[in-house]
Design a protein around this motif. Sequence first.
Motif, PDB file in Angstrom:
ATOM      1  N   SER A 166      22.060 -16.697  -9.569  1.00 29.29           N
ATOM      2  CA  SER A 166      23.335 -17.284  -9.994  1.00 29.29           C
ATOM      3  C   SER A 166      24.518 -16.593  -9.324  1.00 29.29           C
ATOM      4  O   SER A 166      25.548 -17.220  -9.095  1.00 29.29           O
ATOM      5  N   GLU A 167      24.382 -15.315  -8.979  1.00 31.26           N
ATOM      6  CA  GLU A 167      25.454 -14.645  -8.216  1.00 31.26           C
ATOM      7  C   GLU A 167      25.394 -15.039  -6.747  1.00 31.26           C
ATOM      8  O   GLU A 167      26.391 -15.032  -6.039  1.00 31.26           O
ATOM      9  N   ASN A 168      24.166 -15.325  -6.310  1.00 35.42           N
ATOM     10  CA  ASN A 168      23.888 -15.841  -4.960  1.00 35.42           C
ATOM     11  C   ASN A 168      24.488 -15.024  -3.815  1.00 35.42           C
ATOM     12  O   ASN A 168      25.192 -15.561  -2.962  1.00 35.42           O
ATOM     13  N   PRO A 169      24.178 -13.736  -3.759  1.00 40.68           N
ATOM     14  CA  PRO A 169      24.528 -12.986  -2.544  1.00 40.68           C
ATOM     15  C   PRO A 169      23.493 -13.327  -1.470  1.00 40.68           C
ATOM     16  O   PRO A 169      22.559 -14.093  -1.723  1.00 40.68           O
ATOM     17  N   SER A 170      23.665 -12.764  -0.292  1.00 42.31           N
ATOM     18  CA  SER A 170      22.589 -12.814   0.691  1.00 42.31           C
ATOM     19  C   SER A 170      21.442 -12.012   0.069  1.00 42.31           C
ATOM     20  O   SER A 170      21.615 -10.837  -0.284  1.00 42.31           O
ATOM     21  N   HIS A 171      20.286 -12.638  -0.131  1.00 46.43           N
ATOM     22  CA  HIS A 171      19.228 -11.923  -0.865  1.00 46.43           C
ATOM     23  C   HIS A 171      17.832 -12.478  -0.620  1.00 46.43           C
ATOM     24  O   HIS A 171      17.671 -13.650  -0.281  1.00 46.43           O
ATOM     25  N   TRP A 172      16.868 -11.598  -0.827  1.00 47.42           N
ATOM     26  CA  TRP A 172      15.468 -12.014  -0.974  1.00 47.42           C
ATOM     27  C   TRP A 172      14.919 -11.345  -2.206  1.00 47.42           C
ATOM     28  O   TRP A 172      15.151 -10.163  -2.443  1.00 47.42           O
ATOM     29  N   ILE A 173      14.169 -12.124  -2.976  1.00 47.90           N
ATOM     30  CA  ILE A 173      13.429 -11.566  -4.107  1.00 47.90           C
ATOM     31  C   ILE A 173      11.946 -11.697  -3.758  1.00 47.90           C
ATOM     32  O   ILE A 173      11.451 -12.816  -3.574  1.00 47.90           O
ATOM     33  N   PHE A 174      11.285 -10.574  -3.629  1.00 44.53           N
ATOM     34  CA  PHE A 174       9.853 -10.604  -3.332  1.00 44.53           C
ATOM     35  C   PHE A 174       9.074 -10.435  -4.622  1.00 44.53           C
ATOM     36  O   PHE A 174       9.145  -9.373  -5.259  1.00 44.53           O
ATOM     37  N   ARG A 175       8.347 -11.480  -4.999  1.00 43.95           N
ATOM     38  CA  ARG A 175       7.439 -11.331  -6.146  1.00 43.95           C
ATOM     39  C   ARG A 175       6.157 -10.702  -5.625  1.00 43.95           C
ATOM     40  O   ARG A 175       5.526 -11.237  -4.698  1.00 43.95           O
ATOM     41  N   ILE A 176       5.798  -9.574  -6.229  1.00 35.01           N
ATOM     42  CA  ILE A 176       4.610  -8.852  -5.784  1.00 35.01           C
ATOM     43  C   ILE A 176       3.662  -8.673  -6.967  1.00 35.01           C
ATOM     44  O   ILE A 176       4.026  -8.963  -8.103  1.00 35.01           O
ATOM     45  N   SER A 177       2.449  -8.205  -6.688  1.00 38.06           N
ATOM     46  CA  SER A 177       1.492  -8.038  -7.792  1.00 38.06           C
ATOM     47  C   SER A 177       0.647  -6.784  -7.589  1.00 38.06           C
ATOM     48  O   SER A 177       0.483  -6.313  -6.469  1.00 38.06           O
ATOM     49  N   TRP A 178       0.146  -6.250  -8.643  1.00 34.91           N
ATOM     50  CA  TRP A 178      -0.861  -5.176  -8.683  1.00 34.91           C
ATOM     51  C   TRP A 178      -0.715  -4.139  -7.561  1.00 34.91           C
ATOM     52  O   TRP A 178      -1.432  -4.189  -6.549  1.00 34.91           O
ATOM     53  N   LEU A 179       0.162  -3.218  -7.743  1.00 37.38           N
ATOM     54  CA  LEU A 179       0.377  -2.173  -6.728  1.00 37.38           C
ATOM     55  C   LEU A 179      -0.633  -1.037  -6.859  1.00 37.38           C
ATOM     56  O   LEU A 179      -0.996  -0.652  -7.967  1.00 37.38           O
ATOM     57  N   TYR A 180      -1.058  -0.509  -5.746  1.00 38.25           N
ATOM     58  CA  TYR A 180      -1.808   0.756  -5.757  1.00 38.25           C
ATOM     59  C   TYR A 180      -1.466   1.503  -4.466  1.00 38.25           C
ATOM     60  O   TYR A 180      -0.877   0.945  -3.546  1.00 38.25           O
ATOM     61  N   GLY A 181      -1.851   2.785  -4.420  1.00 39.09           N
ATOM     62  CA  GLY A 181      -1.598   3.590  -3.218  1.00 39.09           C
ATOM     63  C   GLY A 181      -0.488   4.592  -3.474  1.00 39.09           C
ATOM     64  O   GLY A 181       0.282   4.457  -4.431  1.00 39.09           O
ATOM     65  N   GLY A 182      -0.424   5.593  -2.616  1.00 37.65           N
ATOM     66  CA  GLY A 182       0.528   6.680  -2.844  1.00 37.65           C
ATOM     67  C   GLY A 182      -0.153   7.785  -3.634  1.00 37.65           C
ATOM     68  O   GLY A 182      -1.332   7.713  -3.950  1.00 37.65           O
ATOM     69  N   ARG A 183       0.654   8.796  -3.956  1.00 39.61           N
ATOM     70  CA  ARG A 183       0.039  10.025  -4.477  1.00 39.61           C
ATOM     71  C   ARG A 183      -0.271  10.013  -5.958  1.00 39.61           C
ATOM     72  O   ARG A 183      -1.166  10.699  -6.404  1.00 39.61           O
ATOM     73  N   GLU A 184       0.481   9.294  -6.750  1.00 35.24           N
ATOM     74  CA  GLU A 184       0.268   9.421  -8.193  1.00 35.24           C
ATOM     75  C   GLU A 184       0.551   8.112  -8.907  1.00 35.24           C
ATOM     76  O   GLU A 184       0.996   7.146  -8.297  1.00 35.24           O
ATOM     77  N   ARG A 185       0.230   8.112 -10.203  1.00 31.73           N
ATOM     78  CA  ARG A 185       0.532   6.981 -11.083  1.00 31.73           C
ATOM     79  C   ARG A 185       0.005   5.653 -10.552  1.00 31.73           C
ATOM     80  O   ARG A 185       0.679   4.650 -10.561  1.00 31.73           O
ATOM     81  N   ASN A 186      -1.213   5.671 -10.011  1.00 28.77           N
ATOM     82  CA  ASN A 186      -1.793   4.400  -9.611  1.00 28.77           C
ATOM     83  C   ASN A 186      -3.302   4.556  -9.556  1.00 28.77           C
ATOM     84  O   ASN A 186      -3.823   5.668  -9.459  1.00 28.77           O
ATOM     85  N   LEU A 187      -4.002   3.415  -9.613  1.00 23.57           N
ATOM     86  CA  LEU A 187      -5.454   3.460  -9.732  1.00 23.57           C
ATOM     87  C   LEU A 187      -6.122   4.130  -8.533  1.00 23.57           C
ATOM     88  O   LEU A 187      -7.089   4.883  -8.691  1.00 23.57           O
ATOM     89  N   ALA A 188      -5.625   3.877  -7.330  1.00 22.12           N
ATOM     90  CA  ALA A 188      -6.258   4.471  -6.137  1.00 22.12           C
ATOM     91  C   ALA A 188      -6.221   5.996  -6.222  1.00 22.12           C
ATOM     92  O   ALA A 188      -7.225   6.669  -5.932  1.00 22.12           O
ATOM     93  N   ALA A 189      -5.082   6.552  -6.634  1.00 26.29           N
ATOM     94  CA  ALA A 189      -4.968   8.016  -6.746  1.00 26.29           C
ATOM     95  C   ALA A 189      -5.952   8.534  -7.790  1.00 26.29           C
ATOM     96  O   ALA A 189      -6.583   9.579  -7.595  1.00 26.29           O
ATOM     97  N   THR A 190      -6.113   7.792  -8.877  1.00 25.82           N
ATOM     98  CA  THR A 190      -7.061   8.198  -9.921  1.00 25.82           C
ATOM     99  C   THR A 190      -8.490   8.186  -9.377  1.00 25.82           C
ATOM    100  O   THR A 190      -9.272   9.116  -9.611  1.00 25.82           O
ATOM    101  N   LEU A 191      -8.820   7.150  -8.634  1.00 23.57           N
ATOM    102  CA  LEU A 191     -10.191   7.032  -8.113  1.00 23.57           C
ATOM    103  C   LEU A 191     -10.501   8.116  -7.078  1.00 23.57           C
ATOM    104  O   LEU A 191     -11.649   8.542  -6.932  1.00 23.57           O
ATOM    105  N   LEU A 192      -9.461   8.555  -6.350  1.00 25.75           N
ATOM    106  CA  LEU A 192      -9.677   9.572  -5.300  1.00 25.75           C
ATOM    107  C   LEU A 192      -9.591  11.000  -5.854  1.00 25.75           C
ATOM    108  O   LEU A 192      -9.923  11.947  -5.145  1.00 25.75           O
ATOM    109  N   ASP A 193      -9.153  11.133  -7.108  1.00 24.91           N
ATOM    110  CA  ASP A 193      -8.906  12.476  -7.657  1.00 24.91           C
ATOM    111  C   ASP A 193     -10.235  13.185  -7.952  1.00 24.91           C
ATOM    112  O   ASP A 193     -11.012  12.716  -8.797  1.00 24.91           O
ATOM    113  N   PRO A 194     -10.505  14.316  -7.293  1.00 26.23           N
ATOM    114  CA  PRO A 194     -11.774  15.017  -7.532  1.00 26.23           C
ATOM    115  C   PRO A 194     -11.942  15.431  -8.997  1.00 26.23           C
ATOM    116  O   PRO A 194     -13.063  15.620  -9.462  1.00 26.23           O
TER     117      PRO A 194
END
Length: 322
Positions: A166-194
């Motif tokens: 409704s404000e309509n600036p120059s914009h993109w909204i990316f709808r994304i889903s189910w993130l994983y990866g990176g060092r912490e707070r995600n399933l991949a980090a949990t699975l790789l954690d010794p």
Amino acid sequence: MKEARRILLLGGTGRLGMAIARHIRLAANASIDACGSARETGPSSARPAPALFAPSRIALALDTRIPLEAAERWIETWKPEVIVNCIAASDVDRCEHEPLEAIRINTDLPGALAKAARRANVHLVHFSTDFVFDGELRRPYREDDPAAPLSVYGESKLHGEKAIASENPSHWIFRISWLYGGRERNLAATLLDPANAGRTIALSVDRIGVPNPVQLLAREIVHAIGYVHGPLQPADGVYHLSCRGQASWHEFGREFVAQAIDAGCLAPGNAPRIEAIHEQTMERPARRPPWSVLDASRYETTFERPLPDWRAAITLALQRAE
Ligand SMILES: NC(=O)c1ccc[n+]([C@@H]2O[C@H](COP(=O)([O-])OP(=O)(O)OC[C@H]3O[C@@H](n4cnc5c(N)ncnc54)[C@H](OP(=O)(O)O)[C@@H]3O)[C@@H](O)[C@H]2O)c1
């Protein structure tokens, strides 16, 4: 020579924000342009590597009662050409208990950013979620399929999209889903954690979606930013940005562990045991869509970026494992 593109990254300490910051810095260090596979007519090919500003939460000093004032102050301070907003109230269950905070962060802030961005001619990149859908469609969701969120989180994110539109600036909204990866707070980090060696990790078999490594999304965002304010800048609006295919969390967990072992990122003796559970029988504060596969073909066509299958994309998370 043109000046470097100034990018203001909000929420740079989060899962996606951290990956985007890292990818921008990698691009800068490698002296490659922000468009990645730059084409002859690519908008950023004549520009030096972007200048990244990723202020901490303390530096942002966001007063959510007056987000417009904050957004205007940020633009005044960092004079960005592009704002990438990764700030979110993303704990889906917590949002059920703290709806006002969800609205302030997921709806009011994006609306304020959009207003300030329009006034200052700044391009806004924002993220939304597959949780705007109810999961009843059972074919990959397109951008114009009706949204029907099941949770406060989904509702607040959907209203954030609408506030930006409704404000309509120059914009993109990316709808994304189910993130994983990176060092912490995600399933991949949990699975790789010794520390989880031999432990049982229960993952659902009855919720279907698309897992996406943050490294892939970061790469795509940095590519997209290369188009901003150039002759080929894609149209404003919502784009689904997600790998191809579909999986349950259980399927993903098993595949991720198998690939991590094959790639030498996880010793077989350190692998956790993955158990199947049925999530729909669990008592949780927030309802999740049982089936939320996103159809990213609009993004692929518009930004000319074919996206990989979720299985192939796991490599990116393993390459970046540190
Ligand atoms: N995670 C997923 O699976 C998923 C799926 C679909 C869509 N999304 C969307 O993707 C985007 C990124 O999600 P994410 O998982 O990367 O989020 P995240 O890890 O929870 O990060 C959220 C970021 O927002 C910041 N933040 C929260 N409240 C703030 C406040 N009051 N003031 C300043 N900063 C604040 C956090 O700062 P602190 O680090 O200081 O807390 C953090 O940097 C969001 O729009 C989310 O809705 C995520």
